[in-house]
Design a protein around this motif. Structure first.
Motif, PDB file in Angstrom:
ATOM      1  N   TYR A 199      41.110  -2.100  58.252  1.00 32.70           N
ATOM      2  CA  TYR A 199      40.676  -0.905  57.526  1.00 32.70           C
ATOM      3  C   TYR A 199      41.089  -1.031  56.067  1.00 32.70           C
ATOM      4  CZ  TYR A 199      39.939   4.023  56.416  1.00 32.70           C
ATOM      5  OH  TYR A 199      39.503   5.197  55.857  1.00 32.70           O
ATOM      6  N   ASN A 201      40.806   0.675  52.048  1.00 30.39           N
ATOM      7  CA  ASN A 201      40.400   1.756  51.158  1.00 30.39           C
ATOM      8  C   ASN A 201      41.058   1.592  49.797  1.00 30.39           C
ATOM      9  OD1 ASN A 201      43.024   2.640  51.519  1.00 30.39           O
ATOM     10  ND2 ASN A 201      42.489   4.433  52.718  1.00 30.39           N
ATOM     11  N   GLN A 232      32.988  -1.304  51.601  1.00 37.26           N
ATOM     12  CA  GLN A 232      32.621  -1.660  52.966  1.00 37.26           C
ATOM     13  C   GLN A 232      32.339  -0.431  53.835  1.00 37.26           C
ATOM     14  OE1 GLN A 232      35.220  -2.889  51.335  1.00 37.26           O
ATOM     15  NE2 GLN A 232      34.761  -5.066  51.124  1.00 37.26           N
ATOM     16  N   ASP A 233      32.711   0.747  53.352  1.00 38.66           N
ATOM     17  CA  ASP A 233      32.515   1.960  54.153  1.00 38.66           C
ATOM     18  C   ASP A 233      31.058   2.399  54.089  1.00 38.66           C
ATOM     19  OD1 ASP A 233      32.544   4.969  54.763  1.00 38.66           O
ATOM     20  OD2 ASP A 233      34.619   4.382  55.179  1.00 38.66           O
ATOM     21  N   PRO A 234      30.457   2.787  55.224  1.00 33.95           N
ATOM     22  CA  PRO A 234      29.049   3.201  55.219  1.00 33.95           C
ATOM     23  C   PRO A 234      28.765   4.424  54.354  1.00 33.95           C
ATOM     24  CG  PRO A 234      30.097   3.639  57.348  1.00 33.95           C
ATOM     25  CD  PRO A 234      31.030   2.773  56.589  1.00 33.95           C
ATOM     26  N   ASP A 235      29.782   5.237  54.059  1.00 29.33           N
ATOM     27  CA  ASP A 235      29.604   6.424  53.225  1.00 29.33           C
ATOM     28  C   ASP A 235      29.942   6.175  51.758  1.00 29.33           C
ATOM     29  OD1 ASP A 235      28.751   8.229  55.239  1.00 29.33           O
ATOM     30  OD2 ASP A 235      30.828   8.392  55.949  1.00 29.33           O
ATOM     31  N   TYR A 236      30.169   4.906  51.394  1.00 21.81           N
ATOM     32  CA  TYR A 236      30.627   4.582  50.044  1.00 21.81           C
ATOM     33  C   TYR A 236      29.673   5.100  48.968  1.00 21.81           C
ATOM     34  CZ  TYR A 236      31.798   1.732  45.965  1.00 21.81           C
ATOM     35  OH  TYR A 236      32.110   1.316  44.702  1.00 21.81           O
ATOM     36  N   THR A 238      27.413   7.399  49.198  1.00 27.93           N
ATOM     37  CA  THR A 238      27.328   8.861  49.238  1.00 27.93           C
ATOM     38  C   THR A 238      28.481   9.485  48.466  1.00 27.93           C
ATOM     39  OG1 THR A 238      26.248   8.778  51.403  1.00 27.93           O
ATOM     40  CG2 THR A 238      27.234  10.874  50.746  1.00 27.93           C
TER      41      THR A 238
END
Length: 257
Positions: A199, A201, A232-236, A238
């Motif tokens: 993970y 961030n 790498q986060d799918p909501d990046y 957004t």
């Protein structure tokens, strides 16, 4: 991911050499909480941060979470945010120290007329981070903290169960105000390894230290930690440049008994 957030707190006292921020930007940033976006005036992290002399020595620190916000809720909420509400107004105590060291070999253009042969005050990063992590997670959960011997900006926290948290400071800035406050900000990447999926961030911590005329406490600080999504986060996309979680702390520094 509650563990991930708990270790975001370790940025409090893992600081490094810093360029000056645009005048007043960091002060305004703290005043505008929780209306934050990513800082643009920070500079790449090099070497170690020099603290003011009035922070020298060993301190008993009390850290209290006084406010928190999820600016993009309910669409985006970080794991562990709801659980962190239980820490609101619950003081946590730990010991830290600041020691004298020779200035690292970095460019000194940002500090004119400096004597590079004199010792400077820096945080004892391994000692401080270990004490802080154990205060939040417990002595048995945190095995050790190792600082990269080639860079004070990279550290690894070793956890029980063959887990690790790798924290790398990437950028920072400082500011001194007319009220005698010393403000620092750091941006760093943290990678949690040991779970089924690593993970990653991005975290920013901005802290305003203020020397008091009293001894109990002798120093107080206002600190905000902001959590941003990694690419790498799918909501990046957004979230964009906005933080997905904000935590505000009151820090009090007391002389040791």
């Amino acid at each position: 991911m509650q563990v991930i957030w708990s270790f975001c707190l370790s940025v409090i006292l893992i600081l490094g050499w810093s360029n000056n921020a645009i005048a007043g930007e960091l002060s305004a940033r703290l005043a505008n909480f929780p209306q934050w976006e990513k800082l643009t005036s920070v500079q790449p992290a090099k070497g170690d941060l020099v603290y003011p002399e009035w922070m020298a020595g060993t301190w008993q620190v009390t850290s209290t979470l006084v406010d928190l916000a999820a600016p993009l809720a309910p669409d985006i909420v970080t794991p562990g945010f709801a659980g962190n509400r239980r820490q609101l107004n619950q003081p946590v105590s730990f010991t830290v120290r600041f020691v004298k060291e020779k200035l690292p070999n970095v460019s000194l253009k940002i500090i004119p007329k400096i004597d590079t042969n004199s010792p400077f005050l820096v945080a004892d990063r391994a000692f401080n981070s270990l004490n802080l992590a154990r205060a939040y997670l417990g002595n048995e959960a945190v095995l050790s903290v190792k600082i990269d011997p080639d860079s004070p900006n990279r550290q690894i926290t070793f956890l029980r169960g063959e887990r690790q948290l790798v924290s790398i400071v990437t950028a920072r800035a400082t500011e001194t105000t007319s009220e005698g406050k010393y403000i620092t900000t750091e941006v760093f990447q943290q990678l949690f390894k040991g779970g089924s999926v690593p993970y990653l961030n991005s975290v920013e911590s901005t802290t305003a230290y203020h020397k008091l005329s009293t001894l109990s406490p002798a120093i107080e600080a206002d600190q905000v930690t902001a959590v941003y999504l990694s690419p790498q986060d799918p909501d990046y996309f957004t979230a964009g440049s906005r933080p997905v979680a904000l935590y505000r702390y009151r820090l009090e520094f007391f002389p040791p008994n």
